[in-house]
Design an enzyme around this catalytic site. Sequence first.
Site, PDB file in Angstrom:
ATOM      1  CG  HIS A 137      -0.382   0.231   2.521  1.00 52.27           C
ATOM      2  ND1 HIS A 137      -0.082  -0.799   3.385  1.00 52.27           N
ATOM      3  CD2 HIS A 137      -0.029   1.369   3.169  1.00 52.27           C
ATOM      4  CE1 HIS A 137       0.416  -0.297   4.500  1.00 52.27           C
ATOM      5  NE2 HIS A 137       0.468   1.009   4.397  1.00 52.27           N
ATOM      6  CG  ASP A 167       0.128  -4.132   2.798  1.00 52.72           C
ATOM      7  OD1 ASP A 167       0.187  -3.548   1.697  1.00 52.72           O
ATOM      8  OD2 ASP A 167       0.134  -3.525   3.884  1.00 52.72           O
ATOM      9  CB  SER A 251       3.126   1.733   6.205  1.00 52.50           C
ATOM     10  OG  SER A 251       1.950   1.889   6.950  1.00 52.50           O
TER      11      SER A 251
END
Length: 406
Positions: A137, A167, A251
């Site tokens: 993402h 992911d 992230s």
Amino acid sequence: MVYVANEEDFEYGNQREKPVRKRSYFFSGFLGAIIGALLVLLIVTRFADNGILATKKETDDDITITEDKELNTKNVSLNVETNITKAVDKAADAVVGISNLQSSNFWEDTSAQEAGTGSGVIYKKSGDNAYIVTNNHVVAGASELEVTLSDGKKISAKLVGADVWTDLAVVEVDAKDISKIAEFGNSDTLKAGEPVIAIGNPLGMTFSGSVTQGIVSGLQRTIPVDINEDGVTDWQSEVIQTDAAINPGNSGGALINIAGQLIGINSMKISESSVEGIGLAIPINSAEPIIQDLEKYGEVKRPYMGVELQSVSDIPGYYQQEALKLPENVTDGVAIKDVSPNSPASKAGLKELDVIVELDGEKVSDLIDLRKHLYTEKKIGDKLKIKYYREGKQMTAELMLSEDNR
């Protein structure tokens, strides 16, 4: 006038005292004065050495302590070294920032604009290239990628491959500017309560290289994931739970152990207003085979059945009875909506409206169970034993899993 006492002046009962002479009074008083002066000097010197002055009240014998307003301050330089600082020193330079650049409108603006930022971890140098793992993402939809190294230098990057299910993504950069790579640890040996450290770029590059400390709050946590954002859970992601602060921009960054080894890729946090300190990271042992496939093939090579599926629980009860013709006691499983020609499922004789209830002897309650078994426990070329219902009758089949060549 000086009064000189006679012997007759001191008489106590039947005992007579010797007279006290003038010289004795003078000597005693002089000795007392010297001793008193020495005591005062000692007290003043003692307190003065500690930056405090001692003064004597006039009304009694108490001593009042007052601060010296003209004290000098000293700068103290400390060289603090702990297991945490050692771990950060070992891993921090391998953590980078990743900027996702996208063109908003080709005709109006030919330059790419920053759509978001995240973090990444340099895990390998090979020849002229270095490889960085991050989250899918973080890089999704990018027309260009830019990596910011720990020293602030910005270099262009290329997407090697990404996987929406886990992911994870791998990015490639020129190796000439890379000096440090992360060392992989073993996430399978983690224990609840074990100290961990998150390194990344929360809220963008302004806070690049931020370090937060916490513990392993939980292991093998299962988090539902809606891949296509249609409101239906598509996947259950197995993650490490930590209370180390993880914020937007973290992230793709590193979760390391006290030895400075990479044991997780920071992925998400639960950000509800009533929730405090629940950060999630992908275990490195789960991520490593995905990383290898992405680096080598640009995608994850997963076994292929060749079917389109839907969970029985998502099908109205009327159609479970009328179309699928399931026995009344069967309320779970996965229904086949379509079978691809010449696929493993087709060759095994599976058809539309068949309902799969077991794989290799393990119960399959829904589509997530089926994907989990297929993607984590099977490989291309493995055999898969299937128990299913067709028009109310229980049947079995065996198929050979192949690679998806579509």
